[in-house]
Design a protein around this motif. Structure first.
Motif, PDB file in Angstrom:
ATOM      1  N   CYS A  66      -1.921   5.187 -14.520  1.00 15.89           N
ATOM      2  CA  CYS A  66      -0.573   4.653 -14.355  1.00 15.89           C
ATOM      3  C   CYS A  66       0.266   4.935 -15.606  1.00 15.89           C
ATOM      4  CB  CYS A  66      -0.641   3.149 -14.102  1.00 15.89           C
ATOM      5  SG  CYS A  66       0.980   2.415 -13.889  1.00 15.89           S
ATOM      6  N   ARG A 102      -1.161   5.552  -6.364  1.00 21.65           N
ATOM      7  CA  ARG A 102      -0.511   4.262  -6.622  1.00 21.65           C
ATOM      8  C   ARG A 102      -1.375   3.411  -7.533  1.00 21.65           C
ATOM      9  NH1 ARG A 102       0.856   0.454  -1.629  1.00 21.65           N
ATOM     10  NH2 ARG A 102      -1.418   0.265  -1.644  1.00 21.65           N
ATOM     11  N   CYS A 103      -0.706   2.605  -8.365  1.00 22.47           N
ATOM     12  CA  CYS A 103      -1.410   1.698  -9.271  1.00 22.47           C
ATOM     13  C   CYS A 103      -1.626   0.360  -8.579  1.00 22.47           C
ATOM     14  CB  CYS A 103      -0.587   1.500 -10.547  1.00 22.47           C
ATOM     15  SG  CYS A 103      -1.335   0.307 -11.674  1.00 22.47           S
ATOM     16  N   ALA A 104      -2.915  -0.069  -8.473  1.00 20.51           N
ATOM     17  CA  ALA A 104      -3.231  -1.336  -7.819  1.00 20.51           C
ATOM     18  C   ALA A 104      -2.807  -2.507  -8.698  1.00 20.51           C
ATOM     19  CB  ALA A 104      -4.730  -1.406  -7.536  1.00 20.51           C
ATOM     20  N   GLN A 105      -2.704  -2.262  -9.988  1.00 25.66           N
ATOM     21  CA  GLN A 105      -2.354  -3.313 -10.947  1.00 25.66           C
ATOM     22  C   GLN A 105      -0.867  -3.690 -10.885  1.00 25.66           C
ATOM     23  OE1 GLN A 105      -4.684  -4.593 -13.007  1.00 25.66           O
ATOM     24  NE2 GLN A 105      -3.493  -5.679 -14.547  1.00 25.66           N
ATOM     25  N   CYS A 106       0.020  -2.692 -11.022  1.00 24.94           N
ATOM     26  CA  CYS A 106       1.456  -3.013 -11.139  1.00 24.94           C
ATOM     27  C   CYS A 106       2.296  -2.450  -9.990  1.00 24.94           C
ATOM     28  CB  CYS A 106       2.016  -2.532 -12.473  1.00 24.94           C
ATOM     29  SG  CYS A 106       2.281  -0.747 -12.564  1.00 24.94           S
ATOM     30  N   GLY A 107       1.681  -1.657  -9.086  1.00 21.29           N
ATOM     31  CA  GLY A 107       2.425  -1.156  -7.942  1.00 21.29           C
ATOM     32  C   GLY A 107       3.168   0.141  -8.171  1.00 21.29           C
ATOM     33  N   TYR A 108       3.064   0.684  -9.384  1.00 20.99           N
ATOM     34  CA  TYR A 108       3.725   1.965  -9.688  1.00 20.99           C
ATOM     35  C   TYR A 108       3.239   3.056  -8.724  1.00 20.99           C
ATOM     36  CZ  TYR A 108       4.589   6.389 -12.102  1.00 20.99           C
ATOM     37  OH  TYR A 108       4.968   7.673 -12.406  1.00 20.99           O
ATOM     38  N   ILE A 109       4.184   3.826  -8.176  1.00 22.66           N
ATOM     39  CA  ILE A 109       3.839   4.956  -7.298  1.00 22.66           C
ATOM     40  C   ILE A 109       4.221   6.240  -8.016  1.00 22.66           C
ATOM     41  CG2 ILE A 109       4.261   6.079  -5.076  1.00 22.66           C
ATOM     42  CD1 ILE A 109       5.201   3.212  -4.108  1.00 22.66           C
TER      43      ILE A 109
END
Ligand SMILES: [Zn+2]
Length: 165
Positions: free
Chosen positions: A6, A25-32
């Motif tokens: 991420c 996608r980042c499972a931690q913060c939702g960043y795509i």
């Protein structure tokens, strides 16, 4: 460019199906992580019966001749990018006078959208610069070996118009 971590929080990215495509996608913060297309610009400059070409000093197609060209930086107006590349590669200053063609080049690993502008040279002395070993004007009947399908297509169209004009 692809990514494994991420860009926001550094967690590992996971591949998921999103908006019709496999994306990271980042499972931690939702960043795509969206992979932006790569965009290049090229200058088709003609003076009298001659076209401006540069000899490539880098791969791909090193040693062959092409239109002065380069990548557009993020946030950069492509019309300004083409004049910047023209100046960097040939020391010539120009102005954009029209749009020649837009190509989608899939010959290298990363596909590139190539915008070719018609450029009029307004000042400067021709001198080879960044990424090129030579820069010169060529007549339509005395062209060197050309690099890239897009160069060949632009030059072929110019030769046809030069013959009929
Ligand atoms: Zn994150």
């Amino acid at each position: 460019m692809s990514a494994n971590f991420c860009l926001r929080c550094g967690q590992a990215l996971q591949a998921v199906d999103l908006f019709g495509k496999r994306r990271q996608r980042c499972a931690q913060c939702g960043y795509i992580h969206f992979e932006d297309p790569k965009v290049a610009v090229a200058a088709h400059a003609v003076q009298g019966q001659q076209v401006l070409l540069v000899q490539r000093a880098v791969e791909p197609e090193i040693g062959k001749w092409a239109l002065p060209a380069g990548y557009v930086d993020r946030g950069e107006d492509p019309r300004l990018a083409v004049l910047r590349e023209l100046e960097e590669e040939t020391s010539l200053l120009g102005e954009v006078t029209g749009l020649v063609e837009v190509f989608f080049n899939t010959s290298s690993a990363i596909p590139v959208i190539v915008i070719v502008y018609r450029v009029r040279v307004v000042s400067g002395s021709l001198m080879a610069g960044d990424d090129v070993t030579a820069a010169a004007w060529f007549r339509a009947d005395a062209l060197p070996t050309l690099a890239f399908e897009s160069t060949r297509q632009v030059i072929a169209a110019w030769q046809r118009s030069a013959r009929s004009g």
